[in-house]
Design a protein around this motif. Structure first.
Motif, mmCIF file in Angstrom:
data_model
loop_
_atom_site.group_PDB
_atom_site.id
_atom_site.type_symbol
_atom_site.label_atom_id
_atom_site.label_comp_id
_atom_site.label_asym_id
_atom_site.label_seq_id
_atom_site.Cartn_x
_atom_site.Cartn_y
_atom_site.Cartn_z
ATOM 1 N N LEU A 138 0.845 -1.187 0.000
ATOM 2 C CA LEU A 138 0.000 0.000 0.000
ATOM 3 C C LEU A 138 0.884 1.241 0.000
ATOM 4 C CD1 LEU A 138 -2.992 1.054 0.349
ATOM 5 C CD2 LEU A 138 -2.495 1.119 2.812
ATOM 6 N N VAL A 139 0.704 2.120 -0.975
ATOM 7 C CA VAL A 139 1.575 3.293 -1.095
ATOM 8 C C VAL A 139 0.752 4.552 -1.333
ATOM 9 C CG1 VAL A 139 3.464 1.894 -2.032
ATOM 10 C CG2 VAL A 139 1.888 3.064 -3.588
ATOM 11 N N ARG A 140 1.366 5.679 -1.048
ATOM 12 C CA ARG A 140 0.741 6.967 -1.325
ATOM 13 C C ARG A 140 0.637 7.183 -2.835
ATOM 14 N NH1 ARG A 140 0.994 11.035 2.723
ATOM 15 N NH2 ARG A 140 1.168 12.539 1.013
ATOM 16 N N LYS A 141 -0.431 7.855 -3.250
ATOM 17 C CA LYS A 141 -0.586 8.125 -4.679
ATOM 18 C C LYS A 141 0.412 9.163 -5.183
ATOM 19 C CE LYS A 141 -5.403 6.720 -5.287
ATOM 20 N NZ LYS A 141 -6.807 7.158 -5.527
ATOM 21 N N ASP A 142 1.000 9.964 -4.288
ATOM 22 C CA ASP A 142 2.003 10.924 -4.722
ATOM 23 C C ASP A 142 3.423 10.357 -4.638
ATOM 24 O OD1 ASP A 142 2.439 10.896 -2.001
ATOM 25 O OD2 ASP A 142 2.029 13.031 -1.674
ATOM 26 N N HIS A 207 6.797 6.293 1.715
ATOM 27 C CA HIS A 207 5.811 6.141 0.643
ATOM 28 C C HIS A 207 4.721 5.128 0.992
ATOM 29 C CE1 HIS A 207 9.394 7.376 -2.063
ATOM 30 N NE2 HIS A 207 8.650 8.434 -1.779
ATOM 31 N N GLY A 208 5.057 4.116 1.813
ATOM 32 C CA GLY A 208 4.069 3.093 2.091
ATOM 33 C C GLY A 208 4.603 1.984 2.955
ATOM 34 N N ARG A 209 3.928 0.857 2.901
ATOM 35 C CA ARG A 209 4.291 -0.316 3.700
ATOM 36 C C ARG A 209 3.607 -1.548 3.120
ATOM 37 N NH1 ARG A 209 1.123 -0.745 9.380
ATOM 38 N NH2 ARG A 209 2.376 -2.645 9.331
ATOM 39 N N SER A 228 -9.199 7.944 -2.286
ATOM 40 C CA SER A 228 -8.259 8.170 -1.194
ATOM 41 C C SER A 228 -6.900 8.583 -1.746
ATOM 42 C CB SER A 228 -8.105 6.902 -0.355
ATOM 43 O OG SER A 228 -7.240 5.978 -1.004
ATOM 44 N N ASP A 229 -5.966 8.846 -0.850
ATOM 45 C CA ASP A 229 -4.609 9.238 -1.237
ATOM 46 C C ASP A 229 -3.661 8.047 -1.350
ATOM 47 O OD1 ASP A 229 -5.288 11.952 -1.279
ATOM 48 O OD2 ASP A 229 -4.893 12.176 0.874
ATOM 49 N N PHE A 230 -4.222 6.821 -1.371
ATOM 50 C CA PHE A 230 -3.387 5.624 -1.356
ATOM 51 C C PHE A 230 -3.838 4.642 -2.428
ATOM 52 C CE2 PHE A 230 -3.395 7.559 2.794
ATOM 53 C CZ PHE A 230 -2.064 7.564 3.152
ATOM 54 N N ARG A 231 -2.898 3.799 -2.878
ATOM 55 C CA ARG A 231 -3.229 2.766 -3.862
ATOM 56 C C ARG A 231 -2.496 1.477 -3.507
ATOM 57 N NH1 ARG A 231 -0.222 6.140 -7.632
ATOM 58 N NH2 ARG A 231 -2.176 6.514 -8.757
ATOM 59 N N VAL A 232 -3.038 0.361 -3.969
ATOM 60 C CA VAL A 232 -2.426 -0.956 -3.786
ATOM 61 C C VAL A 232 -1.709 -1.340 -5.071
ATOM 62 C CG1 VAL A 232 -2.857 -3.404 -3.314
ATOM 63 C CG2 VAL A 232 -4.200 -1.640 -2.139
#
Length: 355
Positions: A138-142, A207-209, A228-232
């Motif tokens: 799972l990470v931030r879209k930016d 950025h994510g985890r 949301s601000d996150f993507r898989v």
């Protein structure tokens, strides 16, 4: 005639013993507290599963003891399982939950900090077999990469992922993905718990985890919404794509070759015992059976299931026998794959298990 009479006598004797055992168990547990050791701090996935179990477990044990959660974080839950194995009273009044890959760690050898044999623990079962779950990146879209294809390119910036402390799933899976699908990744380790990693993601420090889908559903469900601000980017511990993410590939799909795929499959084996619960070794047979029966019974309880649904938790339990079969499958893995895992743990030591 003698054989028939003897068989009837044995059955009658067994039936007579059951109430006696039940009375002895009720006498022991009545008014007693069961301590449920959790190998992580409050608020993460293991803690949430443990507190849910604690609310309902006692009513299925003779004598109806209270169950109290005690958090014992440290070393990716290794501290907790070592305590359970070596220090905790072996009277049936202490149980614990810890990282799903602790049995693998216990089988590998070569680490003086591992002070337990997973085959000798008194297993109760696992609240989840991961059948309805997924371990997701799972990470931030930016983040500087927008797709798994870009995340595998060395000419793009590396994804910066957060993890806790002491080599386990939160550290290991990104490295496995690096070696098997070409993920370009850098890790920041040492976060104390899930809450602190999520906070770091919100602040843009990382950025994510990698994390259980069910944990995100329970703690940060808004992060899974399309706006949301996150993507898989990828799914781990799945033979097929999770229905919630039909467009997100599995690690097995992206494996560079058959050897990489075999490594992924080995690393995914511990997920069959995704939320394991155990008691110390050498419990009396009667108390071990009482705890094992209660563990399976609670997962059919309507109040338990309603509470689990409110928390968006995966309930797909397995019993003690299935835990031991999963451990046996890990133990007979090809030596070259187990050697890779040993090297991996050496590389990621000081990193940690996501909850």
């Amino acid at each position: 005639m003698f054989a028939r009479s003897s068989a009837a006598t044995v059955v009658a004797a067994a039936l007579a013993v059951v109430p006696a055992h039940a009375d002895a168990l009720a006498d022991f547990y009545k008014g007693r507290q069961i301590n449920l050791i959790v190998g992580y701090g409050p608020g993460g996935g293991y803690d949430i599963h443990a507190r849910l179990l604690a609310r309902h477990f006692g009513k299925f044990i003779p004598g109806h003891p209270t169950v109290v959660v005690q958090n014992m974080p440290g070393a990716g839950s290794l501290r907790a399982v070592n305590y359970l194995y070596n220090v905790a009273p072996k009277d049936g009044a202490t149980i614990g939950t810890f990282a799903r890959n602790m049995p693998l760690l216990g089988l590998l050898g070569g680490n003086s900090n591992v002070q337990f044999d997973p085959r000798r623990l008194t297993w109760l079962g696992s609240t989840s077999s991961f059948a309805n779950d997924a371990y997701i990146l799972l990470v931030r879209k930016d983040a500087p990469v927008k797709s798994i294809e870009e995340a595998r390119r060395s000419d793009f910036p590396a994804l910066v992922l957060g993890a806790t402390a002491e080599g386990a799933t939160g550290n290991d899976v990104p490295i496995i993905l690096r070696d098997t699908i070409g993920l370009h990744v850098k890790q920041v380790v040492g976060y104390p718990d899930t809450a602190s990693i999520f906070l770091a993601m919100e602040r843009g420090e990382i950025h994510g985890r990698t994390v259980d889908l069910s944990t995100v559903k329970s703690i940060k469900p808004e992060w899974l919404k399309p706006d949301s601000d996150f993507r898989v980017l990828v799914q781990f511990a799945r033979t097929t794509r999770h229905p919630d993410f039909p467009d997100v590939p599995t690690a097995r799909e992206l494996a560079k070759n058959e050897a990489a795929r075999a490594l992924i499959e080995l690393a995914e084996l511990p997920y069959a015992l995704s939320r394991p619960f155990a008691a110390p070794p050498h419990l009396s047979a009667a108390r071990a059976k009482a705890l094992q029966r209660a563990f399976l019974a609670v997962h059919g309880d309507l109040e338990y299931l309603e509470d689990a649904a409110k928390l968006s938790l995966d309930v797909s339990p397995i019993g003690a026998d299935e835990i031991l079969r999963a451990i046996d499958r890990i133990a007979v893995a090809p030596p070259e794959l187990l050697d890779y895992v040993r090297r991996l743990l050496a590389e990621t030591r000081g990193g940690g298990q996501a909850q």
